[in-house]
Scaffold this active site. Sequence first.
Site, PDB file in Angstrom:
ATOM      1  N   LEU A  93     -51.525 -11.799  21.226  1.00  0.00           N
ATOM      2  CA  LEU A  93     -52.542 -11.860  20.170  1.00  0.00           C
ATOM      3  C   LEU A  93     -51.919 -12.458  18.917  1.00  0.00           C
ATOM      4  CD1 LEU A  93     -54.192  -8.370  20.763  1.00  0.00           C
ATOM      5  CD2 LEU A  93     -55.071 -10.602  21.441  1.00  0.00           C
ATOM      6  N   GLU A  94     -52.348 -13.661  18.572  1.00  0.00           N
ATOM      7  CA  GLU A  94     -51.738 -14.392  17.461  1.00  0.00           C
ATOM      8  C   GLU A  94     -52.583 -14.352  16.194  1.00  0.00           C
ATOM      9  OE1 GLU A  94     -50.627 -18.301  18.776  1.00  0.00           O
ATOM     10  OE2 GLU A  94     -49.787 -17.547  20.654  1.00  0.00           O
TER      11      GLU A  94
END
Length: 570
Positions: free
Chosen positions: A395-396
């Site tokens: 998850l960026e």
Amino acid sequence: MERAPGGRGRIRTWIGGTVAVLAAGALSLTGLTGTAQAADVNVAKNAGFESGLTNWTCSAGSGATVGSPVHGGAAALRATPAGQDNAKCVQAVAVQPNSTYTLSAWVQGGYTYLGAEGTGTTDVSTWTPDSSGWKQLTTTFRTGASTRSVTVYTHGWYGQSAYYADDVSVFGPDGGGGGDPEPQVPGAPSGLAVGSVTSSSVTLNWSAVSGATGYNVYRSGTKVQSASGTSSTVTGLAADTSYDFQVTATNAAGESAKSATVTGRTAQSGGGNPGPGVPKHAVTGYWQNFNNGAAVQKLRDVQSQYDIIAVSFADATATPGQITFNLDPAVGYASVADFKADIAAKKAAGKSVIISVGGEKGSISVNSDASATAFANSAYALMQEYGFNGVDIDLENGLNSTYMTKALRQLSAKAGAGMVLTMAPQTIDMQSTSGEYFKTALNVKDILTVVNMQYYNSGSMLGCDGKVYSQGSVDFLTALACIQLEGGLDPSQVGIGVPASTRGAGSGYVDPSIVKNALDCLARGTNCGSFKPSKTYPGLRGAMTWSTNWDATAGNAWSNAVGPHVHGLP
């Protein structure tokens, strides 16, 4: 404390008579019964910011309430100066004329000022420079003959860092508005969850309770310790043993009912082996479920040097936290069954195939109990349907450590000890153990297989020695890996993530020889650059690349070079 009128005499009255005899001299009836003064109270409202910014106004939207740090209760003010705004937060308080008030507040952070204006006499202020801990500011003021309202304020200073304020007090006669109500017994804490565990300890996390000033932790119904915040580690436990825990909230009014019970199990002696099907030293590669110009592959085409293959990516649904998977026709599978058969074949060859969640454009958000449960249930459903060995968290666009921890623990409970759990944070996410990604990794350390940080698409970053390193060098790889190795992760949970080719990332590509030198430096203490760690980490897990497709585009040059080197580590 009541303030009694001065010059009081004693009076005797003869019933039925018309003459009053004053034992202490003649006093008029009016003088005798002068107006009673109000009791001293804190006339500030929402003085501890437990109700957000109610009763307060902050300039240019500079103020907000936070759950940490707090001086008392569950909230405090955080105000941030910006440009020509000094983050001034004000409240008008009701006062009595011709009265003295003591103004105080607990503060920390950047330059902080506390003051009162509109007093009708001399306005006052006091201040303190930067403070790393809570410090009380105090001053006094006197109101004018007709003053009924005074504005009290806090503010920072231009260009300085944010300041925090809590437990404001304007103590003096009640001006008619009263003060905050007396504290009520807080409610029971919610969101109690097990964080990281060792063979002798269990870390617990829970949600803050409004009005609470502390918490008590119970094990099997017996109080074992107290905590000021929303986390506590219970130590002195037996290995490989289950324990029941509850938490209560406390304040001056008393103690809440106990929370719901959670069960935590300590690790086996020796720490166990998260993801036991993964080799001691492993190579991870991301397989693209889309065509972006890299070589299009089926899973069966992925180079045999890869031990963990992360299928990229799961898709979000309309339900928060829930994920699904949609096989892209562009990758050339004739059917979903054909894809599943490839997964089964890779697993039969000793490889782990996992589903990756997130990516640059990923929009999956796990930020509540409901979304955590939705994530765990849907991820487990995909594992059952496709045969995935586990999940990768990539998850960026932000991650909430509290709820992602809950989600992963729920998933682990369903999937069992064989689940493979990997993470691929960006460099900024792993600069400090206080970051949400780093906290999540530590929270699930007992079920975590490896963190393959992305050492690319990054600016310069700090190494564990406090020096700044630029991407693209052996020092950048080793000095940043050191932060994780010394920050609480086991060496077997640390991998080096790099692009497979110059086309695999916007920046940060390094030749495979640099990757091999970094692995040698960390595991053997050889081939280091200017940075050399204080010790070696022979248990280092290995390396990761984006992606198997870009690797194939370059003739598998990366995996042919790095794979054997990883598998040959001590």
